[in-house]
Design a protein around this motif. Structure first.
Motif, short mmCIF file in Angstrom:
data_model
loop_
_atom_site.label_atom_id
_atom_site.label_comp_id
_atom_site.label_asym_id
_atom_site.label_seq_id
_atom_site.Cartn_x
_atom_site.Cartn_y
_atom_site.Cartn_z
N UNK A 1 -7.26 -23.57 17.05
CA UNK A 1 -8.27 -24.41 17.70
C UNK A 1 -7.61 -25.52 18.50
N UNK A 2 -8.23 -25.89 19.60
CA UNK A 2 -7.80 -27.06 20.36
C UNK A 2 -8.92 -28.08 20.33
N UNK A 3 -8.69 -29.13 19.56
CA UNK A 3 -9.69 -30.18 19.35
C UNK A 3 -11.05 -29.54 19.04
N UNK A 4 -12.10 -30.02 19.70
CA UNK A 4 -13.42 -29.42 19.52
C UNK A 4 -13.80 -28.67 20.80
N UNK A 5 -12.80 -28.05 21.43
CA UNK A 5 -13.02 -27.42 22.72
C UNK A 5 -12.88 -25.90 22.64
N UNK A 6 -11.73 -25.42 22.18
CA UNK A 6 -11.45 -23.99 22.11
C UNK A 6 -11.24 -23.58 20.66
N UNK A 7 -11.64 -22.35 20.33
CA UNK A 7 -11.40 -21.82 18.99
C UNK A 7 -11.17 -20.31 19.10
N UNK A 8 -10.37 -19.79 18.18
CA UNK A 8 -10.07 -18.36 18.17
C UNK A 8 -9.76 -17.92 16.75
N UNK A 9 -10.44 -16.87 16.30
CA UNK A 9 -10.18 -16.24 15.01
C UNK A 9 -10.91 -14.91 15.00
N UNK A 10 -10.56 -14.04 14.06
CA UNK A 10 -11.25 -12.75 13.98
C UNK A 10 -12.72 -12.92 13.63
N UNK A 11 -13.08 -13.72 12.62
CA UNK A 11 -14.50 -13.82 12.28
C UNK A 11 -15.34 -14.58 13.29
N UNK A 12 -14.78 -15.68 13.84
CA UNK A 12 -15.55 -16.49 14.78
C UNK A 12 -15.43 -16.01 16.21
N UNK A 13 -14.42 -15.19 16.50
CA UNK A 13 -14.19 -14.73 17.85
C UNK A 13 -13.41 -15.75 18.65
N UNK A 14 -13.38 -15.55 19.95
CA UNK A 14 -12.74 -16.48 20.88
C UNK A 14 -13.84 -17.18 21.67
N UNK A 15 -13.87 -18.49 21.59
CA UNK A 15 -14.97 -19.20 22.23
C UNK A 15 -14.56 -20.54 22.82
N UNK A 16 -15.45 -21.07 23.63
CA UNK A 16 -15.24 -22.34 24.32
C UNK A 16 -16.51 -23.16 24.16
N UNK A 17 -16.37 -24.35 23.57
CA UNK A 17 -17.49 -25.28 23.48
C UNK A 17 -17.64 -25.98 24.84
N UNK A 18 -18.23 -25.29 25.78
CA UNK A 18 -18.33 -25.80 27.15
C UNK A 18 -19.22 -27.03 27.22
N UNK A 19 -20.27 -27.07 26.40
CA UNK A 19 -21.16 -28.22 26.32
C UNK A 19 -21.04 -28.83 24.93
N UNK A 20 -20.75 -30.12 24.87
CA UNK A 20 -20.62 -30.83 23.59
C UNK A 20 -21.27 -32.20 23.76
N UNK A 21 -22.55 -32.28 23.46
CA UNK A 21 -23.26 -33.54 23.64
C UNK A 21 -24.53 -33.55 22.81
#
Length: 277
Positions: free
Chosen positions: A67-87
């Motif tokens: 994970x990169x801060x609260x921006x990017x995350x990657x794992x088998x169960x959660x998948x690869x994702x981007x928190x593009x909106x955080x507000x």
């Protein structure tokens, strides 16, 4: 089913069924480093051998997350994702997940230790599939204890159906432990249902089951829960469980009615260690 077991493994849900180990709310905080964090661990899981199976298997799933801060995350169960909106309690963004294939000889878990099922003999194998789409999540209430989440994903590879997951979770602290629990449901289009629960002419001839054309609709509904017990600032033990019920076209399939069961139970425990990069 492996997405659900893996999803609870963090949930999950919705592996293969979808999800299970849900990470603690602090997952995005790096343990040192420059915003990047890595979690490694493992989780033995008791789960149905395949989505709809009445046989139980034991698998040991590896747990690797980046994970990169609260921006990017990657794992088998959660998948690869981007928190593009955080507000304002919202997290919205794109997401890609992996659904493991299904093997007619044992159910198909790549991490199988013991168990499995031969109930799929004659159904043929289903290849692994990717699922690309997006998610929207909203937390609210005192201390953000309530979370609503929805995902919509389109499959490619092993299946070409669309899947929608919705869930609600309530979180609380009891001493040092973090408890979370809530309902969930999954719906899918006919392409997905036919791949995993339909019976074509060839499958009917090999298995003796009548042909069955599966329509789209509600796939499953149920409840899941986790207990996360931090051991120190970098490691934690997580107990997770789920009880789900196949519904609609999936439950009506003769594959489930004659060779499986609609009620699906998962139980596991995992250990994870986090460090910064």
């Amino acid at each position: 089913m492996r997405i659900a077991a893996m999803t609870m493994l963090m949930a999950a849900p919705a592996y293969a069924q979808d999800p299970p180990l849900e990470p603690p709310p602090e997952r995005a905080r790096p343990a040192g480093g420059d915003g990047w964090s890595v979690t490694i661990g493992a989780a033995p899981v008791l789960t149905p051998a395949w989505q709809g199976s009445k046989q139980v298997s034991l698998s040991i799933f590896p747990d690797l997350r980046i994970a990169y801060r609260d921006v990017l995350f990657a794992s088998v169960p959660e998948g690869i994702g981007w928190n593009a909106i955080r507000a304002d309690g919202w997290r919205v963004g794109p997401l890609v997940k992996l659904r493991f294939g299904r093997n007619e000889r044992n159910g198909g878990s790549p991490f199988l230790i013991t168990g499995g099922s031969d109930a799929l003999l004659g159904m043929g194998n289903v290849k692994a599939a990717g699922e690309a789409g997006g998610f929207a999540e909203k937390t609210f209430g005192p201390r953000d204890r309530i979370r609503l989440r929805a995902e919509l994903r389109q499959g490619f590879g092993g299946h070409r159906g669309a899947i929608a997951d919705v869930s609600a979770t309530y979180r609380a602290r009891v001493g040092r432990a973090i408890l979370s629990a809530g309902p969930r449901a999954t719906a899918a289009t006919g392409d997905f249902m036919q791949t995993y629960f339909g019976i074509d002419a060839g499958q009917s001839a090999r298995t003796g089951l009548d042909r069955y054309d599966a329509d789209g609709g509600l796939l499953s509904w149920g409840v899941g829960g986790t207990v996360v017990r931090p051991l120190d600032r970098r490691s934690a033990i997580t107990l997770f469980t789920s009880l789900e019920r196949l519904a609609g076209p999936a439950a009506d399939s003769l594959l489930i009615r004659e060779r499986g069961q609609a009620t699906q139970f998962t139980l596991g425990i995992g250990y994870g260690f986090r460090f910064g990069l």
